[in-house]
Write a protein that holds these residues in place. Structure first.
Motif, mmCIF file in Angstrom:
data_model
loop_
_atom_site.group_PDB
_atom_site.id
_atom_site.type_symbol
_atom_site.label_atom_id
_atom_site.label_comp_id
_atom_site.label_asym_id
_atom_site.label_seq_id
_atom_site.Cartn_x
_atom_site.Cartn_y
_atom_site.Cartn_z
ATOM 1 N N PHE A 147 76.548 2.002 -18.405
ATOM 2 C CA PHE A 147 76.087 0.761 -19.029
ATOM 3 C C PHE A 147 76.544 0.731 -20.478
ATOM 4 C CE2 PHE A 147 73.165 1.731 -15.603
ATOM 5 C CZ PHE A 147 73.066 0.512 -14.940
ATOM 6 N N SER A 148 76.611 -0.482 -21.049
ATOM 7 C CA SER A 148 77.082 -0.581 -22.432
ATOM 8 C C SER A 148 76.678 -1.912 -23.043
ATOM 9 C CB SER A 148 78.609 -0.430 -22.496
ATOM 10 O OG SER A 148 79.251 -1.510 -21.832
ATOM 11 N N GLY A 149 76.597 -1.931 -24.365
ATOM 12 C CA GLY A 149 76.342 -3.175 -25.077
ATOM 13 C C GLY A 149 77.494 -4.153 -24.929
ATOM 14 N N PHE A 150 78.714 -3.622 -24.781
ATOM 15 C CA PHE A 150 79.875 -4.486 -24.587
ATOM 16 C C PHE A 150 79.739 -5.302 -23.305
ATOM 17 C CE2 PHE A 150 84.049 -5.049 -22.544
ATOM 18 C CZ PHE A 150 84.661 -5.870 -23.479
ATOM 19 N N GLY A 152 76.991 -6.173 -21.868
ATOM 20 C CA GLY A 152 75.970 -7.185 -22.115
ATOM 21 C C GLY A 152 76.517 -8.368 -22.886
ATOM 22 N N GLY A 153 77.345 -8.099 -23.894
ATOM 23 C CA GLY A 153 77.946 -9.186 -24.663
ATOM 24 C C GLY A 153 78.866 -10.041 -23.813
ATOM 25 N N VAL A 154 79.625 -9.408 -22.913
ATOM 26 C CA VAL A 154 80.522 -10.165 -22.036
ATOM 27 C C VAL A 154 79.721 -11.062 -21.092
ATOM 28 C CG1 VAL A 154 82.198 -9.960 -20.165
ATOM 29 C CG2 VAL A 154 82.381 -8.478 -22.165
ATOM 30 N N ALA A 155 78.630 -10.518 -20.531
ATOM 31 C CA ALA A 155 77.805 -11.309 -19.614
ATOM 32 C C ALA A 155 77.234 -12.539 -20.310
ATOM 33 C CB ALA A 155 76.677 -10.443 -19.054
ATOM 34 N N LEU A 156 76.737 -12.371 -21.527
ATOM 35 C CA LEU A 156 76.175 -13.516 -22.260
ATOM 36 C C LEU A 156 77.272 -14.489 -22.685
ATOM 37 C CD1 LEU A 156 73.435 -11.831 -24.486
ATOM 38 C CD2 LEU A 156 73.241 -12.782 -22.193
ATOM 39 N N THR A 227 73.593 -4.689 -17.411
ATOM 40 C CA THR A 227 74.740 -4.368 -18.278
ATOM 41 C C THR A 227 74.362 -3.462 -19.448
ATOM 42 O OG1 THR A 227 74.333 -6.478 -19.428
ATOM 43 C CG2 THR A 227 76.015 -6.468 -17.688
ATOM 44 N N ALA A 228 73.540 -3.960 -20.373
ATOM 45 C CA ALA A 228 73.176 -3.161 -21.550
ATOM 46 C C ALA A 228 72.126 -2.105 -21.214
ATOM 47 C CB ALA A 228 72.667 -4.067 -22.674
ATOM 48 N N PRO A 241 74.641 2.373 -23.735
ATOM 49 C CA PRO A 241 73.498 1.486 -23.492
ATOM 50 C C PRO A 241 72.850 1.069 -24.807
ATOM 51 C CG PRO A 241 73.444 3.334 -21.973
ATOM 52 C CD PRO A 241 74.549 3.629 -22.952
ATOM 53 N N MET A 242 72.416 -0.188 -24.880
ATOM 54 C CA MET A 242 71.931 -0.734 -26.145
ATOM 55 C C MET A 242 70.620 -1.476 -25.916
ATOM 56 S SD MET A 242 73.996 -3.144 -28.841
ATOM 57 C CE MET A 242 75.212 -1.829 -29.109
ATOM 58 N N ALA A 243 69.706 -1.322 -26.850
ATOM 59 C CA ALA A 243 68.420 -2.020 -26.777
ATOM 60 C C ALA A 243 68.610 -3.496 -27.112
ATOM 61 C CB ALA A 243 67.421 -1.383 -27.738
ATOM 62 N N ALA A 244 67.687 -4.310 -26.632
ATOM 63 C CA ALA A 244 67.684 -5.739 -26.934
ATOM 64 C C ALA A 244 66.252 -6.242 -26.833
ATOM 65 C CB ALA A 244 68.600 -6.514 -25.993
#
Length: 296
Positions: A147-150, A152-156, A227-228, A241-244
C-alpha cells in the motif's frame, strides 16, 4: 371616457398585478429553496461543533494517536497525510480534467474521440468510490505489492477528473464565439486564444468545478482503505502506507472505546473545517484575480 381606453387600462392593471404576484411567489419559493439547502448544512455543522469542539486541543493537532487504553493523543499524522494525498490528487487530477475539458469544448467538437471522452466522464461520475478503490488497488497496489500514499492520490485523482472535465467543457461553452473569432481575426494563434481568452473568461466556473471535485474526494474513505491503508505514525513517504483523516475517523468510529469516539467527532469537525477553509481561500484569491484583471 372612451370605453376601449378604460378596458385597456383595466387589462394593463390586471397584468401588472399578475406580474407582481408571480414575482413575489417566485421570490418566496427561491427563499424557501435556499433555506431548505442551508438548514441541513447548519444542522450538521452545529452537531459537529457540539460533539467535537470539546475534544479539540493542542495535542490533537501536534501528536499522533495514543495506544489503546491510553487517553490523549491526536490526529496530527492523519492531518498531514490528508494534506499530502489531496495535494497529490489535485496536482494530477486538475490539469488532466481541465485539459480534457478544453479538448472537448475547443478542439474535439463532433469527433468520435470527444464522444468517447464525454461518455467515459459521465460513467465515471456515477461509479461508486469503493469501485475506484478496487481499481486503484488492482492497477497500483497489487503491482507494487504494498500500500502507498501514491496509490491513494491516484485513486482520488481519478475521481476528480470526470467532474472537472464536464464542468470545464460546460463553462467554456458559455464563452461567446464572437470573442474567439475576434482574437483569431487579430492573428492570435488558437492555443493562445484558448489560454488567454477562453480559459480566463470561464475561470470562475472552472475553479468552482475544481472545488466541487476537491470537496467530493476530501472525505472519501473507501478508496483509501484499498490504497493508502493508513498509518499510526508520521510519514510523508508516498511509497509507504499513509494516514488520512477519513481513515482515522473511520477506525475510531467503529472502535468500542469512548475516547476514540470523542476523537472521531473532533476529526470529522476538523475535516469539514479544512474543506470549508480551502474552498473559501480559493474563492477569495479567484475574486481578487478577477478584480485585478478587470482593472487592467
Amino acid at each position: 371616457m372612451n370605453p376601449l381606453l378604460v378596458r385597456s387600462e383595466n387589462t394593463e392593471r390586471m397584468l401588472n398585478l399578475r406580474r407582481k404576484i408571480s414575482n413575489h411567489l417566485v421570490t418566496a419559493l427561491a427563499v424557501v429553496a435556499t433555506l431548505v439547502v442551508l438548514v441541513p448544512l447548519i444542522a450538521i455543522l452545529g452537531y459537529l461543533l457540539y460533539k467535537g469542539f470539546s475534544s479539540l486541543n493542542l495535542a490533537f493537532f501536534t501528536k499522533p494517536p495514543a495506544p489503546v487504553g491510553e487517553e490523549g493523543g491526536g490526529m496530527a499524522n492523519a492531518i498531514v497525510g490528508s494534506g499530502v494525498i489531496l495535494a497529490l490528487a489535485s496536482a494530477m487530477g486538475i490539469p488532466l480534467g481541465i485539459g480534457a475539458g478544453v479538448y472537448l469544448a475547443e478542439y474535439g467538437r463532433g469527433t468520435w474521440l470527444a464522444t468517447a471522452i464525454r461518455f467515459t466522464a459521465d460513467v465515471l461520475n456515477g461509479v461508486p468510490s469503493i469501485v475506484m478503490g478496487i481499481a486503484a488497488y488492482s492497477l497500483i497496489v497489487a503491482k507494487q505489492h504494498h500500500f502507498s500514499g501514491f496509490a491513494g492520490g491516484v485513486a482520488l485523482a481519478i475521481m476528480m477528473v470526470p467532474t472537472i472535465t464536464r464542468t470545464t467543457e460546460e463553462m467554456l461553452g458559455t464563452v461567446p464565439q464572437m470573442v474567439r473569432e475576434a482574437a483569431l481575426g487579430l492573428g492570435i494563434p488558437k492555443w493562445r486564444t484558448v489560454i488567454s481568452i477562453s480559459l480566463r473568461t470561464a475561470s470562475p466556473g472552472i475553479i468552482t468545478g475544481c472545488m466541487l471535485a476537491f470537496a467530493r474526494v476530501a472525505g472519501e474513505t473507501a478508496p483509501l482503505l484499498f490504497t493508502a491503508l493508513g498509518n499510526q505514525f508520521f510519514g510523508v513517504n508516498l511509497n509507504q502506507p499513509m494516514a488520512a483523516l477519513p481513515l482515522q475517523i473511520f477506525a475510531y468510529a467503529v472502535s468500542p472505546y469512548d475516547e476514540w469516539h470523542r476523537l472521531a467527532w473532533a476529526g470529522a469537525l476538523v475535516l469539514i473545517v479544512m474543506i470549508m477553509v480551502s474552498v473559501t481561500l480559493v474563492r477569495i484569491f479567484t475574486a481578487r484575480g478577477a478584480l485585478k484583471g478587470g482593472q487592467h
